[in-house]
Structure formats: C-alpha cells, structure tokens
Design an enzyme around this catalytic site. Structure first.
Site, PDB file in Angstrom:
ATOM      1  N   SER A  13       0.859  -1.178   0.000  1.00 35.00           N
ATOM      2  CA  SER A  13       0.000   0.000   0.000  1.00 35.00           C
ATOM      3  C   SER A  13       0.898   1.230   0.000  1.00 35.00           C
ATOM      4  O   SER A  13       1.838   1.322   0.790  1.00 35.00           O
ATOM      5  CB  SER A  13      -0.907   0.004   1.238  1.00 35.00           C
ATOM      6  OG  SER A  13      -1.681   1.193   1.284  1.00 35.00           O
ATOM      7  N   GLY A  32      -3.906   8.913 -22.834  1.00 34.60           N
ATOM      8  CA  GLY A  32      -4.000   7.948 -23.920  1.00 34.60           C
ATOM      9  C   GLY A  32      -3.005   8.306 -25.003  1.00 34.60           C
ATOM     10  O   GLY A  32      -2.758   9.487 -25.295  1.00 34.60           O
ATOM     11  N   GLN A  66       3.321  -0.299 -24.204  1.00 28.52           N
ATOM     12  CA  GLN A  66       2.987  -1.248 -23.141  1.00 28.52           C
ATOM     13  C   GLN A  66       2.051  -2.349 -23.613  1.00 28.52           C
ATOM     14  O   GLN A  66       1.810  -3.307 -22.885  1.00 28.52           O
ATOM     15  CB  GLN A  66       2.382  -0.498 -21.949  1.00 28.52           C
ATOM     16  CG  GLN A  66       3.374   0.413 -21.245  1.00 28.52           C
ATOM     17  CD  GLN A  66       2.755   1.169 -20.084  1.00 28.52           C
ATOM     18  OE1 GLN A  66       1.569   1.487 -20.080  1.00 28.52           O
ATOM     19  NE2 GLN A  66       3.567   1.470 -19.084  1.00 28.52           N
ATOM     20  N   THR A  68      14.193   4.421 -27.515  1.00 28.48           N
ATOM     21  CA  THR A  68      14.366   5.538 -26.584  1.00 28.48           C
ATOM     22  C   THR A  68      14.883   5.020 -25.250  1.00 28.48           C
ATOM     23  O   THR A  68      14.512   3.947 -24.789  1.00 28.48           O
ATOM     24  CB  THR A  68      13.048   6.304 -26.393  1.00 28.48           C
ATOM     25  OG1 THR A  68      12.023   5.401 -25.956  1.00 28.48           O
ATOM     26  CG2 THR A  68      12.602   6.934 -27.707  1.00 28.48           C
ATOM     27  N   LEU A  69      15.755   5.827 -24.622  1.00 29.54           N
ATOM     28  CA  LEU A  69      16.492   5.389 -23.436  1.00 29.54           C
ATOM     29  C   LEU A  69      16.312   6.327 -22.252  1.00 29.54           C
ATOM     30  O   LEU A  69      17.161   6.368 -21.360  1.00 29.54           O
ATOM     31  CB  LEU A  69      17.988   5.271 -23.770  1.00 29.54           C
ATOM     32  CG  LEU A  69      18.341   4.409 -24.995  1.00 29.54           C
ATOM     33  CD1 LEU A  69      19.805   4.612 -25.373  1.00 29.54           C
ATOM     34  CD2 LEU A  69      18.055   2.946 -24.698  1.00 29.54           C
ATOM     35  N   GLY A  97      18.901   9.370 -23.682  1.00 24.87           N
ATOM     36  CA  GLY A  97      18.642   9.761 -25.056  1.00 24.87           C
ATOM     37  C   GLY A  97      17.963   8.659 -25.842  1.00 24.87           C
ATOM     38  O   GLY A  97      16.990   8.060 -25.386  1.00 24.87           O
ATOM     39  N   ASP A 111       5.211   9.728 -25.651  1.00 20.10           N
ATOM     40  CA  ASP A 111       4.261  10.206 -26.661  1.00 20.10           C
ATOM     41  C   ASP A 111       4.678  11.568 -27.209  1.00 20.10           C
ATOM     42  O   ASP A 111       4.522  11.842 -28.410  1.00 20.10           O
ATOM     43  CB  ASP A 111       2.858  10.284 -26.067  1.00 20.10           C
ATOM     44  CG  ASP A 111       2.324   8.921 -25.654  1.00 20.10           C
ATOM     45  OD1 ASP A 111       2.694   7.927 -26.307  1.00 20.10           O
ATOM     46  OD2 ASP A 111       1.553   8.851 -24.676  1.00 20.10           O
TER      47      ASP A 111
END
Length: 306
Positions: A36, A48, A169, A220-221, A225, A253
């Site tokens: 928790s 989204g 994902q 992408t890292l 970068g 995004d």
C-alpha cells in the site's frame, strides 16, 4: 499534410509517491506481495497515446487525425480536442462503455506503476480505416486494442501508407510471430529500452536484424537519449539535461509526436530524434501528459544538420 494517429484515448489518474518503490519491496517475499502506497498528490488528466501524440503534433504545427474509441464519458475530451483545433472525424464514441482509464503512480526515482482499464479501447477494431483524404501521408499505430492493432496494420498496408509501429505497453499482447509480421509491415519501429528487450526476446530478432527490415528502428532510453538503428548501424543521440523533472507521464508520446512531425517533412531520423529529445525534455518538466507548451522553440533549427 496530415498524420493518422491510431491508439488509445484515456483519462489518466496520476499519483505521486514520495519514496522509492524499490525500498518497499522485499525480494524474498514476492510470493505474498501486499503493498500500500500513501500518495500525497492526485490529479486527473487527459491522456491515452493517440490523444497525447495528437496534442504534441498540434503544438508543433502538424495536422493530427486521432483515430480511437471513447466511451459515454468522453464528451469533455472531445470538446477539449476541438478547442485545440484537432480534427476529431475519426474518433468513435461508444455509448455503452467508459473511456479507457489509466491509474499511474510515480515514485521519486521516476519509476511508475500503472493499472489500466481498456474500456472503449477494447472495441477499437470497430473503427476501421477506410479511404483516407489525400493529404494523409503518414500514420502511427500506437498502443491500442489487440484486434485494432492487427486489423489497422492490415488496412494501412493495403492502402500503401507508410506507418510507424509503436507497440508500447501493449507489446506483451502479441506473439513473436505477430510482432515479426507487424514489424515487417511497418516502415519504422519505435520502442523504449524495456520494450525493445521484450521485442527481441519475443521475435528472436536483434535490433540489427529489425533495422534491416524497416527504414529505421528507434529505441528511446530515457535520460540517456535514444539509439537510432538504420540498416544495422547504431547512432546514439544524447538526451537533454533537465534540471527539475516533474512527471515522466507522456514523455514517450511527446517524443513520438516530434518523430512524426519530422518524418512527415522528410527529415532524417537524427533530426527527428533531436527534436524529440527537446519536446520530451519540456514535457517531463510539466505535470500531466497534455499540459506542456513549446513557447520559444525554434523548430526550423532542427531541420539542419545530419
């Protein structure tokens, strides 16, 4: 020109945990995990992947056409997009379900735990890609319903439209064979470092292998970068240093919005990545996936160089 942005539209409930997840988890007790977290801040944002990418593209001066499904509670989201000047003709509202919901908790190390209810997104395959206006020259398949991703890939390929595969994902929903097929249909593939390793594991293909099948693979890292793979050759593009990072939600995004903006204009992936790093740096310094601004950004300067 316009860009079709396929993916999810969601409401994000974002919480901040003033600690580290790693310090709360006992590795030898994972079989009885019961945690928790007390969160000190909570807010609700528009989110989204399709919504976030469309927001970034609009800020950059692009013309996004988001394609997604929303539920009976999506009227406020539709109104917001229209007020931003975003064309909503490909958004389908389903009256008997809710818009997708993401509950995101971020710790002080910018690690995140997310619970996601797909809602209307699970029926996104009902929103089919038919004949598109002539000005649509590019598309992206960002995380969406499983059936929608598979069917939209076929529909885009049948139209002969170049597109970016951005599994995000949603990548674990697909088998290795399905991922190999999707990558072979796409013109570009973009993943983060974790998703990239999962993509390699599922497909049995290396980054080098995948880069020979597409025009470019981008990994992408985060703070390091990104890596750009073109025909087996890797180039590292360093990230920008951010003095006060606040919220990583939607950074990927924002980066992809810049990628699409550059690709539409014929930029190299290096040029796209440099703009992506700049936009992502501005996003992480702002709370929420659709609240950042690009004031003072000289976009044309990124069109120069290799």
């Amino acid at each position: 020109m316009a860009i079709l942005v396929c993916g999810s539209m969601a409401f994000d409930t974002i919480m901040n945990f003033e600690g580290s997840f790693a310090q709360q988890i006992m590795p030898d007790q994972l079989h009885i995990l019961n945690l928790s977290f007390l969160v000190n801040t909570l807010r609700r944002d528009y989110g989204g992947c399709a919504g976030n990418i469309a927001y970034g593209l609009q800020l950059l001066g692009g013309q996004p056409l988001p394609m997604a499904t929303i539920g009976q509670d999506g009227n406020d989201y539709l109104q917001r997009l229209r007020e931003l000047g975003i064309d909503c003709r490909y958004l389908m509202q389903l009256p008997e379900t809710y818009t997708a919901q993401a509950m995101i908790m971020t710790d002080l190390d910018n690690n995140q735990i997310t619970a996601f209810h797909p809602g209307a997104m699970a029926q996104a395959h009902k929103n089919e890609i038919g004949q598109l206006p002539e000005q649509v020259k590019l598309a992206i398949l960002s995380p969406d319903g499983r059936e929608a991703t598979l069917s939209h890939a076929q529909q885009l390929s049948a139209l002969g439209l170049p597109w970016v595969f951005d599994p995000g994902q949603g990548l674990p929903m697909f088998s290795g064979a399905e991922l190999r097929q999707l990558a072979s249909q796409a013109s570009w593939v973009t993943v983060n470092d974790y998703e990239g390793q999962l993509l390699v594991e599922r497909t049995g293909l290396s980054f080098k292998d995948i880069s020979h099948q597409v025009q470019g693979l981008i990994v992408t890292l985060g703070a390091q970068g990104c890596d750009i793979w073109v025909q087996g050759e890797k180039t590292r593009i360093p990230a920008l240093e951010v003095q006060h990072p606040l919220d990583p939600t939607g950074c990927g995004d924002a980066w992809r919005a810049a990628l699409l903006y550059g690709l539409e204009r014929g930029w190299s992936l290096t040029q796209c990545a440099r703009l992506g790093n700049e936009v992502a740096a501005r996003k992480i310094a702002t709370r929420g996936p659709q609240n950042y601004q690009l004031d003072g950004l000289d976009i044309d300067s990124f069109a120069t160089g290799a």
